[in-house]
Design an enzyme around this catalytic site. Structure first.
Site: not given
Length: 154
Positions: A52, A54, A85
């Site tokens: 991801h 993040e 996240c």
């Protein structure tokens, strides 16, 4: 630089993700006014569930600072973070989260859950939402519309 300027950088990263066929989410980690980590979604490219935007930006930030405690770091992200996240931000002691658009299906910073401000955690983040929300939302909306069109055309 302003929140809007850093969010513009996150949007540019989201566009990079989109160009590669990834869900267009970008993230920028900032410490003392300097970008110390960036990321965009790479789950399909890397074939990895943790890729991801993040998490990639936080990993780069930790490497840049040489510590796991990201005190003083602001994370700019185009889409409200998911539970994974958001949990990483809490565990990493990120000071502030700035995000663009809400994610009513998976958001964990106020929409579906609010893990980043949960009073039972030993750390909470300052949260600013809605920065360049329209741009972030339109980027995602366009991506998913084109994806649905491709599926219909098959």
């Amino acid at each position: 630089m302003s929140d809007e300027a850093f969010m513009q950088q996150a949007l540019a990263l989201a566009r990079e993700a989109e160009a590669l066929g990834e869900v267009p989410v970008g993230a920028v980690a900032v410490h003392q006014g300097q970008v110390i980590g960036t990321g965009f979604n790479r789950r399909e490219i890397d074939r990895h569930p943790f890729a991801h935007a993040e998490l990639l930006a936080l990993d780069a930030a930790a490497r840049s600072l040489g510590v796991w405690r990201l005190t003083g770091v602001t994370l700019y992200v185009t889409l409200e973070p998911c539970a994974m996240c958001a949990g990483a931000m809490v565990q990493g002691r990120v000071t502030r989260l700035v995000f663009g658009t809400l994610d009513p299906k998976a958001g964990a910073a106020g929409s579906l859950y609010n893990l980043v401000e949960e009073p039972r955690h030993n750390h909470r983040l300052q949260v600013t939402s809605g920065i360049l929300a329209d741009e972030s939302r339109q980027l995602l909306k366009g991506f998913f519309e084109r994806l649905r069109e491709k599926k219909r055309d098959k």
